[in-house]
Scaffold this motif. Structure first.
Motif, PDB file in Angstrom:
ATOM      1  N   SER A  52       4.400  10.599   0.931  1.00 43.25           N
ATOM      2  CA  SER A  52       3.924   9.358   1.546  1.00 43.25           C
ATOM      3  C   SER A  52       3.028   8.566   0.601  1.00 43.25           C
ATOM      4  O   SER A  52       3.125   7.338   0.511  1.00 43.25           O
ATOM      5  CB  SER A  52       3.189   9.660   2.847  1.00 43.25           C
ATOM      6  N   ASN A  57       5.738   2.647   0.034  1.00 39.10           N
ATOM      7  CA  ASN A  57       4.772   2.105   0.990  1.00 39.10           C
ATOM      8  C   ASN A  57       3.345   2.194   0.486  1.00 39.10           C
ATOM      9  O   ASN A  57       2.445   1.630   1.097  1.00 39.10           O
ATOM     10  CB  ASN A  57       4.883   2.847   2.330  1.00 39.10           C
ATOM     11  N   LEU A 241      -3.828  -3.214   6.265  1.00 42.27           N
ATOM     12  CA  LEU A 241      -4.416  -1.946   6.692  1.00 42.27           C
ATOM     13  C   LEU A 241      -3.934  -1.586   8.090  1.00 42.27           C
ATOM     14  O   LEU A 241      -3.841  -0.415   8.449  1.00 42.27           O
ATOM     15  CB  LEU A 241      -5.942  -2.022   6.649  1.00 42.27           C
ATOM     16  N   THR A 242      -3.613  -2.618   8.878  1.00 40.69           N
ATOM     17  CA  THR A 242      -2.998  -2.393  10.186  1.00 40.69           C
ATOM     18  C   THR A 242      -1.483  -2.341  10.079  1.00 40.69           C
ATOM     19  O   THR A 242      -0.847  -1.381  10.515  1.00 40.69           O
ATOM     20  CB  THR A 242      -3.407  -3.503  11.172  1.00 40.69           C
ATOM     21  N   ALA A 245      -0.009   0.621   7.840  1.00 42.47           N
ATOM     22  CA  ALA A 245      -0.112   1.907   8.543  1.00 42.47           C
ATOM     23  C   ALA A 245       0.897   1.977   9.681  1.00 42.47           C
ATOM     24  O   ALA A 245       1.494   3.023   9.952  1.00 42.47           O
ATOM     25  CB  ALA A 245      -1.528   2.097   9.070  1.00 42.47           C
ATOM     26  N   TYR A 248       4.425   3.117   8.770  1.00 41.87           N
ATOM     27  CA  TYR A 248       4.634   4.554   8.572  1.00 41.87           C
ATOM     28  C   TYR A 248       4.336   5.376   9.820  1.00 41.87           C
ATOM     29  O   TYR A 248       5.011   6.361  10.104  1.00 41.87           O
ATOM     30  CB  TYR A 248       3.755   5.040   7.414  1.00 41.87           C
ATOM     31  N   PHE A 249       3.328   4.960  10.606  1.00 43.97           N
ATOM     32  CA  PHE A 249       2.852   5.805  11.709  1.00 43.97           C
ATOM     33  C   PHE A 249       3.227   5.313  13.098  1.00 43.97           C
ATOM     34  O   PHE A 249       2.975   6.003  14.078  1.00 43.97           O
ATOM     35  CB  PHE A 249       1.321   5.943  11.630  1.00 43.97           C
ATOM     36  N   ILE A 368      -3.845   0.814   1.408  1.00 48.73           N
ATOM     37  CA  ILE A 368      -2.990   1.392   2.447  1.00 48.73           C
ATOM     38  C   ILE A 368      -2.848   2.899   2.249  1.00 48.73           C
ATOM     39  O   ILE A 368      -2.833   3.673   3.211  1.00 48.73           O
ATOM     40  CB  ILE A 368      -1.602   0.724   2.445  1.00 48.73           C
ATOM     41  N   TRP A 371      -6.044   4.480   3.551  1.00 48.48           N
ATOM     42  CA  TRP A 371      -6.121   4.357   5.006  1.00 48.48           C
ATOM     43  C   TRP A 371      -5.066   5.221   5.692  1.00 48.48           C
ATOM     44  O   TRP A 371      -5.307   5.790   6.757  1.00 48.48           O
ATOM     45  CB  TRP A 371      -5.981   2.896   5.402  1.00 48.48           C
ATOM     46  N   SER A 372      -3.879   5.330   5.088  1.00 47.12           N
ATOM     47  CA  SER A 372      -2.819   6.162   5.662  1.00 47.12           C
ATOM     48  C   SER A 372      -3.209   7.637   5.670  1.00 47.12           C
ATOM     49  O   SER A 372      -2.739   8.411   6.506  1.00 47.12           O
ATOM     50  CB  SER A 372      -1.516   5.976   4.875  1.00 47.12           C
ATOM     51  N   LEU A 375      -6.170   7.649   8.612  1.00 46.91           N
ATOM     52  CA  LEU A 375      -5.788   7.280   9.965  1.00 46.91           C
ATOM     53  C   LEU A 375      -5.395   8.468  10.855  1.00 46.91           C
ATOM     54  O   LEU A 375      -5.897   8.574  11.987  1.00 46.91           O
ATOM     55  CB  LEU A 375      -4.658   6.246   9.926  1.00 46.91           C
TER      56      LEU A 375
END
Length: 435
Positions: A52, A57, A241-242, A245, A248-249, A368, A371-372, A375
């Motif tokens: 990841s 990404n 950042l939103t 993420a 991926y999530f 990112i 943050w990923s 998160l």
């Protein structure tokens, strides 16, 4: 020998924009098949983290963008078009045929770097070749392709789910085929005229050759550049950042917080991207050249915030999830990514236009990646609501910066914008030399 036909106009725009389809498709293909590869190859949590973090990404694309921006400004736009997709196809082929974790990881890294290299050159070339009254429409074509890629890939993931890992390999194969077709179409692209003209002037100004090199030092030496960087990183980083993420999530959130099946989660994402496709075309491409860009950006930002308020504070059921999909999907089409692609091509001088884009994309994708990593920990230890509140905070920051600092560039040529921001050529040389 028959002379190769030159590709120009909308055909050239489509040939460039198609790369966004395969680049975004690669992110979604990897995300939707991660658990399948994990089971097949027995990958542990460290391996999943590496895949990841080094993917298209995150850091893979970040490093690629930094390289791609420099190469694009130093050697021209066309050289990237000639070779980048060949590298991408090699990476996709490795992933598609993977029988071991090292093979999958190497393919993921190569694909991620290739995706990153292509980002600054694509947005730069489209903006430089577009008529001034159609620049948003042309740049929007790349955003449209970026939205169509995930939409189709998610639909394919739903259809291929019964095939298991074979279905995932077939999705990567479809990306390989589209990449080959795109590479073939790009062979007739001419070099950017704006870059060629600027490069010729640079050669003639031999006494100032050292001063006029494309470099990060020159980029940061001027106040006008620093202001543009603040605006562009401000809107793109905090929005991403939103959004990054989510890319991926979001299936994970649908399944683990909303109780959806994997197939339902992928279908929700496919419909979300469908709304992004619609508003990109009917909103950004049709309207951004004609109406207030501050209003359009602000509308998209506000819709995104409302979408996340619903997702965070309203119990997850089919009504709230559908509202979220419609609002966020629609907001993304007229949101930060589309305007970032437009403004980042307008606000920098030709000789480091792509370098600036590569640097900023590197910062955003690196953000990112961090943050990923954080998160899932926040969601597991503190709750999804806390993570949602943080996401809403990011979106509010990006909206305030974007609405307050919207540039007045609509309808102007890149040469006009450059003259207004930097003054005439001799003043620019003097300004750089004094730093």
């Amino acid at each position: 020998m028959k002379k190769q036909k030159v590709t120009t106009g909308w055909k050239a725009t489509v040939a460039i924009a198609m790369a966004n389809y395969i680049e975004a498709g690669a992110i979604i293909a990897a995300a939707s098949s991660l658990t399948l590869w994990q089971t097949y190859l027995g990958i542990d949590s460290v391996g999943v983290g590496l895949l990841s973090a080094l993917s298209a990404n995150a850091l893979g694309a970040a490093i690629g963008a930094l390289l791609g921006g420099y190469i694009t400004d130093k050697f021209g736009r066309k050289i990237v078009f000639n070779y980048d997709l060949l590298v991408y196809m090699f990476g996709i082929l490795l992933i598609m045929l993977s029988v071991s974790f090292p093979m999958l990881l190497i393919g993921t890294i190569i694909t991620g770097v290739a995706v990153g290299v292509a980002v600054p050159v694509s947005w730069t070339y489209i903006a430089e070749e577009a008529p001034s009254k159609q620049r948003a429409a042309r740049v929007g074509a790349a955003q449209l392709a970026w939205s169509i890629g995930p939409m189709i890939t998610f639909f394919l993931a739903v259809l291929a789910e019964p095939l298991g890992l074979l279905g995932s390999r077939l999705i990567f194969f479809h990306l390989f085929i589209v990449a080959f077709i795109t590479w073939y179409l790009r062979r007739g692209l001419p070099e950017s005229k704006i870059w060629s003209d600027d490069n010729e002037k640079k050669k003639l100004e031999s006494k100032d050759q050292k001063l006029l090199q494309s470099s990060l030092k020159d980029l940061f030496s001027l106040k006008v550049n620093r202001q543009a960087i603040f605006l562009l990183i401000g809107i793109y980083l905090f929005w991403n950042l939103t959004a990054g993420a989510m890319g991926y999530f979001m299936p994970y959130i649908y399944e683990n917080v909303g109780g959806l099946t994997n197939g339902q989660a992928n279908l929700m994402q496919a419909f979300l991207w469908m709304f992004t496709v619609l508003t990109t075309f009917f909103g950004f491409m049709k309207m951004a050249d004609k109406m207030s860009q501050r209003f359009l950006f602000g509308l998209g930002a506000a819709m995104g915030i409302v979408a996340w308020l619903i997702l965070t504070f309203v119990p997850m059921n089919w009504v709230s999830l559908i509202l979220f999909v419609v609002l966020w999907g629609s907001a993304a089409g007229i949101g930060a990514q589309a305007f970032y692609a437009l403004w980042t091509s307008e606000l920098f001088i030709t000789r480091y236009r792509a370098t600036a884009q590569g640097f900023m994309y590197f910062i955003v994708r690196s953000g990112i990646a961090i943050w990923s990593f954080v998160l899932p920990i926040i969601m597991d230890t503190l709750s999804f609501t806390v993570a949602g509140i943080v996401m809403i905070g990011f979106l509010v920051i990006h909206m305030v910066i974007g609405v307050a600092l919207t540039p007045k560039t609509r309808g102007k040529t890149l040469e006009q914008i450059e003259e207004e921001r930097y003054g005439n050529r001799s003043n620019r040389i003097s300004s750089v030399s004094n730093h």
